[in-house]
Scaffold this motif. Structure first.
Motif, PDB file in Angstrom:
ATOM      1  N   GLU A   1      34.618  38.187  29.824  1.00 41.12           N
ATOM      2  CA  GLU A   1      33.141  38.252  30.126  1.00 41.12           C
ATOM      3  C   GLU A   1      32.763  39.195  29.041  1.00 41.12           C
ATOM      4  O   GLU A   1      31.755  39.775  29.073  1.00 41.12           O
ATOM      5  CB  GLU A   1      32.580  38.635  31.202  1.00 41.12           C
ATOM      6  CG  GLU A   1      33.165  39.912  32.097  1.00 41.12           C
ATOM      7  CD  GLU A   1      32.583  40.417  33.473  1.00 41.12           C
ATOM      8  OE1 GLU A   1      32.451  39.216  34.192  1.00 41.12           O
ATOM      9  OE2 GLU A   1      32.756  41.285  33.631  1.00 41.12           O
ATOM     10  N   CYS A   2      33.510  39.179  27.842  1.00 49.42           N
ATOM     11  CA  CYS A   2      33.262  40.105  26.827  1.00 49.42           C
ATOM     12  C   CYS A   2      32.485  39.744  25.724  1.00 49.42           C
ATOM     13  O   CYS A   2      32.948  38.874  24.869  1.00 49.42           O
ATOM     14  CB  CYS A   2      34.669  41.089  26.710  1.00 49.42           C
ATOM     15  SG  CYS A   2      34.285  42.039  25.022  1.00 49.42           S
TER      16      CYS A   2
ATOM     17  N   TYR B  44      26.077  35.755  27.872  1.00 56.25           N
ATOM     18  CA  TYR B  44      26.627  37.147  28.066  1.00 56.25           C
ATOM     19  C   TYR B  44      26.054  38.072  26.678  1.00 56.25           C
ATOM     20  O   TYR B  44      25.726  39.271  27.017  1.00 56.25           O
ATOM     21  CB  TYR B  44      27.999  37.297  28.369  1.00 56.25           C
ATOM     22  CG  TYR B  44      28.360  36.815  29.764  1.00 56.25           C
ATOM     23  CD1 TYR B  44      29.723  36.760  30.004  1.00 56.25           C
ATOM     24  CD2 TYR B  44      27.254  36.616  30.904  1.00 56.25           C
ATOM     25  CE1 TYR B  44      29.831  36.349  31.717  1.00 56.25           C
ATOM     26  CE2 TYR B  44      27.755  36.183  32.058  1.00 56.25           C
ATOM     27  CZ  TYR B  44      29.043  36.137  32.497  1.00 56.25           C
ATOM     28  OH  TYR B  44      29.383  35.711  33.832  1.00 56.25           O
TER      29      TYR B  44
ATOM     30  N   LEU C   1      27.002  41.842  41.544  1.00 53.91           N
ATOM     31  CA  LEU C   1      26.238  41.586  40.202  1.00 53.91           C
ATOM     32  C   LEU C   1      24.867  41.260  40.529  1.00 53.91           C
ATOM     33  O   LEU C   1      24.769  40.537  41.576  1.00 53.91           O
ATOM     34  CB  LEU C   1      26.993  40.584  39.273  1.00 53.91           C
ATOM     35  CG  LEU C   1      28.345  40.970  38.714  1.00 53.91           C
ATOM     36  CD1 LEU C   1      28.680  39.851  37.935  1.00 53.91           C
ATOM     37  CD2 LEU C   1      28.348  42.025  37.883  1.00 53.91           C
TER      38      LEU C   1
ATOM     39  N   ASN D 232      30.792  38.692  44.058  1.00 51.45           N
ATOM     40  CA  ASN D 232      31.960  38.218  43.524  1.00 51.45           C
ATOM     41  C   ASN D 232      33.122  38.062  44.453  1.00 51.45           C
ATOM     42  O   ASN D 232      33.417  39.222  44.845  1.00 51.45           O
ATOM     43  CB  ASN D 232      32.267  38.606  42.122  1.00 51.45           C
ATOM     44  CG  ASN D 232      31.680  37.800  41.094  1.00 51.45           C
ATOM     45  OD1 ASN D 232      31.347  38.685  40.093  1.00 51.45           O
ATOM     46  ND2 ASN D 232      31.138  36.621  41.344  1.00 51.45           N
TER      47      ASN D 232
ATOM     48  N   ARG E  98      27.228  32.379  31.369  1.00 53.82           N
ATOM     49  CA  ARG E  98      28.252  32.632  30.692  1.00 53.82           C
ATOM     50  C   ARG E  98      27.927  32.878  29.116  1.00 53.82           C
ATOM     51  O   ARG E  98      28.253  33.417  28.142  1.00 53.82           O
ATOM     52  CB  ARG E  98      29.485  31.703  30.831  1.00 53.82           C
ATOM     53  CG  ARG E  98      30.753  31.971  30.122  1.00 53.82           C
ATOM     54  CD  ARG E  98      31.439  33.183  30.836  1.00 53.82           C
ATOM     55  NE  ARG E  98      32.487  33.558  29.953  1.00 53.82           N
ATOM     56  CZ  ARG E  98      32.579  34.028  28.733  1.00 53.82           C
ATOM     57  NH1 ARG E  98      31.367  34.330  28.339  1.00 53.82           N
ATOM     58  NH2 ARG E  98      33.661  34.400  28.322  1.00 53.82           N
TER      59      ARG E  98
ATOM     60  N   LYS F  82      36.507  44.049  30.815  1.00 55.79           N
ATOM     61  CA  LYS F  82      35.414  43.248  30.452  1.00 55.79           C
ATOM     62  C   LYS F  82      36.310  41.850  29.919  1.00 55.79           C
ATOM     63  O   LYS F  82      35.443  41.053  29.839  1.00 55.79           O
ATOM     64  CB  LYS F  82      34.917  43.946  29.180  1.00 55.79           C
ATOM     65  CG  LYS F  82      33.638  43.392  28.720  1.00 55.79           C
ATOM     66  CD  LYS F  82      32.543  44.019  29.915  1.00 55.79           C
ATOM     67  CE  LYS F  82      31.060  43.598  29.494  1.00 55.79           C
ATOM     68  NZ  LYS F  82      30.325  44.122  30.381  1.00 55.79           N
TER      69      LYS F  82
ATOM     70  N   THR G  92      25.832  40.576  31.929  1.00 58.90           N
ATOM     71  CA  THR G  92      26.484  39.756  32.840  1.00 58.90           C
ATOM     72  C   THR G  92      25.474  39.508  34.079  1.00 58.90           C
ATOM     73  O   THR G  92      26.153  39.369  35.186  1.00 58.90           O
ATOM     74  CB  THR G  92      27.702  40.477  33.325  1.00 58.90           C
ATOM     75  OG1 THR G  92      27.537  41.715  33.392  1.00 58.90           O
ATOM     76  CG2 THR G  92      28.736  40.202  32.291  1.00 58.90           C
TER      77      THR G  92
ATOM     78  N   THR H  23      20.218  33.720  31.106  1.00 62.81           N
ATOM     79  CA  THR H  23      21.435  34.020  31.542  1.00 62.81           C
ATOM     80  C   THR H  23      22.829  33.240  31.636  1.00 62.81           C
ATOM     81  O   THR H  23      22.520  31.909  31.694  1.00 62.81           O
ATOM     82  CB  THR H  23      21.269  34.947  32.965  1.00 62.81           C
ATOM     83  OG1 THR H  23      20.600  33.878  33.660  1.00 62.81           O
ATOM     84  CG2 THR H  23      20.299  36.101  32.872  1.00 62.81           C
TER      85      THR H  23
ATOM     86  N   PRO I  56      37.460  38.019  35.546  1.00 59.47           N
ATOM     87  CA  PRO I  56      36.196  37.363  36.142  1.00 59.47           C
ATOM     88  C   PRO I  56      36.455  35.724  36.292  1.00 59.47           C
ATOM     89  O   PRO I  56      35.716  35.316  37.082  1.00 59.47           O
ATOM     90  CB  PRO I  56      35.383  37.627  34.986  1.00 59.47           C
ATOM     91  CG  PRO I  56      35.954  38.506  33.781  1.00 59.47           C
ATOM     92  CD  PRO I  56      37.423  38.813  34.248  1.00 59.47           C
TER      93      PRO I  56
ATOM     94  N   GLN J  35      23.786  37.373  36.628  1.00 56.72           N
ATOM     95  CA  GLN J  35      23.901  36.060  36.861  1.00 56.72           C
ATOM     96  C   GLN J  35      22.931  35.320  36.862  1.00 56.72           C
ATOM     97  O   GLN J  35      21.805  35.646  37.412  1.00 56.72           O
ATOM     98  CB  GLN J  35      24.793  36.046  38.171  1.00 56.72           C
ATOM     99  CG  GLN J  35      26.305  36.777  38.109  1.00 56.72           C
ATOM    100  CD  GLN J  35      27.143  36.185  36.989  1.00 56.72           C
ATOM    101  OE1 GLN J  35      27.695  35.104  37.436  1.00 56.72           O
ATOM    102  NE2 GLN J  35      27.355  36.995  36.177  1.00 56.72           N
TER     103      GLN J  35
ATOM    104  N   ASP K 131      26.540  46.113  33.085  1.00 60.34           N
ATOM    105  CA  ASP K 131      26.028  44.726  32.818  1.00 60.34           C
ATOM    106  C   ASP K 131      25.658  44.543  31.294  1.00 60.34           C
ATOM    107  O   ASP K 131      25.908  43.430  30.679  1.00 60.34           O
ATOM    108  CB  ASP K 131      25.195  44.251  33.598  1.00 60.34           C
ATOM    109  CG  ASP K 131      25.515  44.204  35.291  1.00 60.34           C
ATOM    110  OD1 ASP K 131      24.532  44.297  35.884  1.00 60.34           O
ATOM    111  OD2 ASP K 131      26.445  43.930  35.333  1.00 60.34           O
TER     112      ASP K 131
END
Lengths: 420, 817
Positions: free
Chosen positions: B131-132, B676, B278, B261, B673, B128, B681, B671, B239, B683, B221
């Protein structure tokens, strides 16, 4: 009038037999309510009596009943017999000794809020009491006191018992309802409160056993009569569960306004070995510890008085501490209890009680470092004001009050066991 | 139009509809109140306490009902004295909220500090990382140092498999219950729950098999930490190393928006490869979700069986040689036909049809389910959206097991039913939709009676009334137990129903065919004829041009002497490819751009994610090059140009082009970055939400001829009725390269009711021999309660070629000595 209103089996040992209970006026109040009063009138009497919840919160009972949402049906009454506060053992005695008065209270409450079904949620450890109550309920059904169309009216009522399974959190009313519904016993987000959204989402009144046991007498004898006892802030009588370092621990039914001195020294026989009293925990493990002085000992007790002391009466589980007991030992017990009982739903209680446990263990093992004690106090304060329910909040009471009011017990001493 | 409420958040006046949660109102005003357990698609839980804020409410005079004013004429505010969770409080008029006061900051810092006491220092090895939400919110709100003693940290099981696809790390889990609530509330499959209590609480799966849900991947996600990770992406990449290509899932007809991705990596010999799939947000198609087949079924694109160069007579040749040979074969054949499957893009179909017309040969769509003509006339029209369905609307699902055939439609239909839409399920057996969605009516019918169930809907007066009175009506039809002809009859009957109840030709109304492929609808729209039984063609044609199908591998065609000149255009080495005279190597759709038309008639663009494999080429380019050798001049380079030609030639596509298909609109929840922690996650959609085609009804449709005698499907002593059913995970050649799905795919089997098993003398796990028509197959027995008595369910594409319900005999297979 007899000495006891609630623990009447102490005077009338056979009162758990239906015919004996009836000989002493039993179920006259229920019949009077169902046949001659409207549900609203019953609620008014209880409201006027000033009866407050005996489970710990002290919320005015009649007011709670009046909050029931009249647009949503059916209604339910749930009796909270989950009695799990350390130091509380009053409800057990009521159910064992004077079960019919309790059940009559459940019945009258049900009539008052229009419920045709009532449930008694009993802690799992009281299995034998649940079976005992089932027998009593069956006797009431056989005698036409429960079932369809009671006393020739359209009112029907059935009462059911339901066992818990060893979770203190299920004494919290919304966690209790979750458990009763067959789900994990974890508190709900409030609002909405049970009188709006309770059992299965329907309006529900959740009352403590002792609270309900007062109801038949109030309906029978009137609000004025009830108010003639106790204090203006808290009318009526309260069962104080006295335990700790006293000669005669046990339950004492006394009117509000009694003092700690009377409770502990007159009724409780004083401290073991006549040692000096040091602290009182008035509300079991959930208490803010009281540092005892004359003012504390001699103030007539009710909810308001305890708040003035910076504490709470709660369910009146009075645990007495003398000078042989060090407060760090006490809070290690309470922290351990709350960590074990935390339901885990919210972060501060779940993580905080775990953290406090490690801190107090280290403090007691490694010699009460000032930094560690300060950290424990900080962590307890950090938990406060953030939890989903009262359990998390109460887990901090003894810790904060213990460290703040008994700092000497949190400093390293040269000789162990010497007070101060 | 709902009532609006005005409140003040951090001094900013915000006006939102009544009932809006405070945390959402703040987000809409650009104020990010941090959350962990809250998710905008789930009911609030109020558990993590991260969203604690200060809330003041105007004091109301109990007698007048009016706000009490202070000396400045401003409403007096009452603050609770303690912080409250923004996720569980709805806005109220005149509310004043502080989200950045010192008290709130202390609360946020405290919550993060508490969470980190149990949380392991796993960032360096945790998928993660980067993107955590926990990382992000710790940096934004947490203490710089923890006061917790490291050796007091709790130790719990790490990498606990929940089924084959998901791993749970119990130390990382912050017990937010998003995964539990997603499964229970949104999907209707409560396969996850908490065990124990307090700090000992842990997530467990209570289903057998574990984590038995085709939506399990979505929990990774929305998990705000690295507790739930996929077996597919585990230790795969960071990521920030990944590039994202917008695409459309190719596993069914829903057309979920996805992102591939990719990363160039040494591990793959310096190639750019797909690391994971994703979801891409499209609130009109799949919200923030995809199913596990879409998430984990992409490995075929990298299979070693990929065709990398054209072949002639079994040997690799140049493109020039291959195309030359293919052109000769077609030119010299007097009887020829083109057959394509629904895997191709609109551009591919258009090019193929042009070629077919030029060569005066029929253009067939290889499909087990018919009725596409009816969908063309009575399908969804521009602007339709399943999210618009709710109370007052009706949805009919007939002969389709949506959960297995089009999982995201199962989810959307379930959500519509939860919003109050009347769900009517007509199916010969129970399905998950029936067990897991609130429905109003269930119509059970016998296999063979498909033609009559729609009529029966009229006789069941309550249902007829519901249908007539529904504001909007959407009908999903499938081919449960049926073949091409019967399903076409069913589609026609459903279309009739729409017309009779006054629901035809209106937005949010229509017929949806649950096709097994992503662009079968495109083929229907662009003039292809349906076909399923190919055996006659193989016996009468001189040349066949097969694109994206494997009839030999599927077992439908059996060689018996005569052999037409066969051109096979495909991406993988298949049995059909091995039979072909000329093999044309097509590239996978992940290696090019194009458009798919979903079952809702929504045209959506997909973009290339990775470079072409070997010397493979896009299907339309191959066809154009072939056409060039046969005197037909076709666009060979630009998919966009081809689409323009389609829009010019087909009225339903009028007004559409690649630019219009790339349009997006603002969506809720936000949605990307920065979002998150809020939405997970999934997109953001920056490359196109697609458009639904218009309905252009030209002329009446001929009703299909009456279909098979149902007498053959009635119970008979000593025989079993074999019924082919769809299962999401099958042994199709495009799915088996995904090794991690093999557990879900399982072995070929037949499912019997316990009573049937008993009467036939077989038990679960035994091998049996099934004999039907002129075929036989050996398979394993499974026993399940939900199967009708006397019926044997045979999942399609598992190696037992059964196209429609048939009588069969069943006996224990001989034991191999």
């Amino acid at each position: 009038m007899s000495q006891y209103l609630l623990l009447r089996h102490r005077e009338i040992p056979e009162i758990s037999r239906l015919e004996v209970y009836r000989q002493h006026g039993g179920f006259e109040a229920f019949q009077k309510a169902v046949t001659t009063m409207t549900p609203e009138q019953v609620t008014e009497v209880v409201k006027a009596s000033g009866l407050r919840g005996r489970g710990g919160a002290g919320f005015p009972t009649g007011l709670k009943w009046s909050f029931m949402d009249r647009k949503s049906w059916p209604h339910y009454v749930v009796a909270n017999a989950d009695e799990s506060e350390p130091g509380t053992f009053k409800d057990r005695e009521i159910m064992e000794g004077n079960p019919f008065q309790f059940l009559e209270g459940v019945a009258i409450a049900s009539y008052a809020v229009g419920a045709q079904r009532a449930y008694i949620y009993i802690r799992g450890e009281y299995q034998h009491i649940a079976r005992w109550l089932d027998e009593k309920i069956a006797e009431m059904e056989a005698a036409g006191l429960l079932g369809e169309k009671l006393f020739g009216t359209d009112y029907s009522l059935r009462i059911y018992t339901h066992l818990g399974a060893g979770a203190y959190i299920c004494g919290e009313e919304t966690a209790l309802l979750e458990s009763l519904e067959g789900k994990r016993g974890q508190p709900r987000v409030r609002p909405p409160f049970p009188p709006t959204f309770g059992l299965y989402g329907k309006p529900t009144v959740v009352n403590n056993v002792e609270t309900l046991t007062n109801v038949p007498l109030i309906v029978q004898n009137g609000a004025e009569w009830y108010r003639s006892m106790g204090t203006p802030d808290a009318p009526g009588v309260k069962i104080f569960s006295l335990s700790g370092r006293v000669k005669r621990p046990g339950s004492y039914e006394l009117p509000f306004g009694v003092t700690f001195r009377q409770l502990i020294y007159e009724y409780g026989g004083g401290i073991l070995d006549d040692r000096p009293i040091k602290a009182i925990m008035p509300a079991g493990a959930s208490s803010s510890l009281l540092r005892v002085d004359d003012r504390v000992l001699d103030t007539p007790l009710d909810y308001a008085a305890l708040r003035q002391f910076g504490s709470d009466l709660g369910s009146a589980s009075v645990i007495v501490i003398d000078d042989t007991v060090s407060i760090d030992w006490v809070i290690q017990k309470t922290i351990r209890f709350f960590k074990h009982e935390s339901c885990g739903k919210c972060t501060p209680c779940r993580e905080g009680t775990y953290w406090m446990k490690h801190l107090i263990d280290r403090i007691r093992k490694n010699g009460k470092e000032e930094k560690q004690v300060k950290l424990l106090l900080d962590v307890a304060r950090q938990i406060q004001g953030k939890c989903l329910c009262a359990l998390g909040e109460f887990s901090t009471m003894a810790v904060v009050s213990g460290i703040e009011r008994f700092p000497e017990d949190f400093r390293e001493t040269v000789l162990e066991g010497v007070p101060g | 139009m709902s009532k609006m409420v005005t409140l003040t958040i951090d001094g900013i006046k915000v006006t939102v509809p009544e009932g809006t949660l405070l945390v959402d109102a703040a987000r809409q005003a650009g104020i990010h109140i941090p959350v962990f357990c809250y998710h905008p698609k789930l009911e609030p839980a109020g558990m993590c306490r991260m969203c604690l804020v200060e809330i003041g409410r105007p004091m109301i005079d109990r007698n007048t009902g009016q706000p009490i004013l202070d000396e400045n004429g401003q409403p007096k505010l009452q603050f609770l004295g303690k912080l409250e969770t923004a996720c569980t409080n709805t806005v109220s008029e005149g509310m004043v909220v502080f989200t950045q006061s010192e008290k709130v900051r202390q609360g946020q810092k405290a919550t993060v500090e508490f969470l980190l006491t149990s949380h392991p220092l796993d960032c360096p090895i945790c998928d993660k990382g980067g993107e955590c939400p926990l990382q992000d919110l710790t940096m934004a709100y947490g203490p710089a140092q923890s006061r917790f003693e490291y050796e007091d940290k709790i130790h719990l099981a790490k990498h606990v498999p929940l089924g084959d696809l998901i791993y749970l790390d119990r130390e990382r889990c912050i017990l937010c219950s998003r995964c539990i609530r997603f499964q229970a509330e949104l999907v209707g499959e409560a396969v996850l729950t908490f065990d124990e209590r307090g700090r000992s609480s842990q997530i467990v799966t209570v289903s057998d098999p574990p984590f038995d849900s085709v939506f399990s991947g979505n929990t990774t996600d929305i998990c705000p930490v690295g507790a739930l990770t996929t077996a597919d992406f585990r230790f795969g990449a960071r990521p920030w190393e990944l590039k994202a290509a917008a695409s459309i899932c190719s596993q069914c007809a829903v057309g979920c928006n996805i992102v591939y991705n990719t990363r160039r990596e040494a591990r793959s010999d310096g190639r750019i490869v797909i690391k994971r799939v994703l979801p891409r947000q499209n609130e009109e198609v799949n919200d923030l979700w995809i199913c596990d087949k879409g998430r984990f079924g992409y490995h075929y694109t990298e299979s070693r069986a990929r065709l990398t160069a054209p072949r002639a007579e079994g040997r690799p040749v140049s493109w020039e040689q291959a195309l030359q040979k293919a052109a000769e074969g077609l030119r010299s054949a007097s009887q020829k036909a083109l057959i394509a499957s629904g895997r191709l893009s609109n551009e591919d179909f258009y090019t193929l049809k042009r070629l077919a017309d030029h060569l005066q040969m029929p253009a067939y769509l290889y499909t087990p389910i018919g009725g596409g003509e009816w969908v063309r006339h009575y399908g969804l029209s521009t602007g339709s959206d399943l999210s618009a369905l709710g109370k007052g609307d009706a949805i009919l699902v007939v002969a389709s097991d949506l959960y297995e055939e089009a999982p995201l439609w199962y989810l959307r239909v379930r959500q519509a039913a939860e919003r109050g839409a009347a769900l009517i399920i007509a199916h010969p057996r129970t399905t998950r939709l029936e067990r897991q969605a609130p429905h109003q009516y269930v119509l059970r019918y016998a296999y063979g009676d498909e033609g009559e169930i729609i009529e029966r809907l009229w006789r069941e007066t309550k249902i007829a009334q519901t249908l007539r009175e529904a504001r909007n009506l959407v009908i999903f039809f499938g081919n449960e137990g049926m073949g091409l002809e019967q399903s076409e009859s069913l589609a026609a009957a459903c279309a009739d129903l729409l017309v009779e109840t006054g629901h035809a030709g209106r937005i949010h109304n229509g017929l949806i065919g649950v096709w097994p492929h992503p662009n079968a609808q495109g083929a229907w729209e662009l003039g292809f004829q349906p076909i399923f039984d190919l055996q006659p063609l193989f016996e009468t044609m001189d040349a066949l041009y097969l694109v994206a199908l494997d009839p030999f591998g599927d077992g439908w065609v059996r060689q018996n002497g005569r052999k037409p000149f066969l051109i096979a255009q495909d991406i993988l080495e298949t049995a059909t490819v091995r039979q072909a005279d000329v093999v044309l190597a097509a590239c996978a759709y992940t290696e090019r751009e194009g458009t798919f038309t979903s079952g809702e008639r929504r045209v959506q663009r997909y973009y290339p994610a990775v470079p072409r494999y070997g010397d493979s080429r896009p299907d339309f380019a191959i066809t154009a090059a072939l056409g060039a050798k046969l005197g037909l001049n076709l666009e060979a380079q630009s998919a966009a140009r081809l689409f323009q030609e389609i829009a010019g030639a087909f009225p339903a596509f009028k007004g559409l082009d690649y630019a219009r298909l790339a349009e997006t609109r603002p969506q809720w929840p936000p949605t990307g970055r920065a979002n998150y922690p809020f939405s997970g996650t999934a997109q953001p959609n920056t490359q196109g939400m697609g458009k639904i085609l218009s309905v252009v009804a030209e002329g009446a449709l001929t009703p299909p001829p009456p279909t098979t005698q149902k007498e053959s499907l009635r119970p008979e002593e000593g025989t079993l009725l074999l019924v082919p059913i769809h299962r999401l995970f099958d042994a199709g050649s495009l799915l088996t390269p995904s090794a991690l799905l093999h557990g879900r795919i399982g072995a070929p089997h037949i499912i019997l009711h316990p009573k049937t098993a008993q009467e036939t003398g077989v038990t679960a796990g035994e091998k049996v021999l099934i004999e039907w028509e002129d075929r036989q197959a050996e398979t394993l027995v499974k026993v399940e309660e939900h199967v009708p008595v006397g019926v044997g369910l045979v999942p399609r594409s598992m190696g037992i070629p059964l196209s429609k319900a048939a009588r069969a005999r069943l006996h224990l297979a001989e034991r191999v000595r």
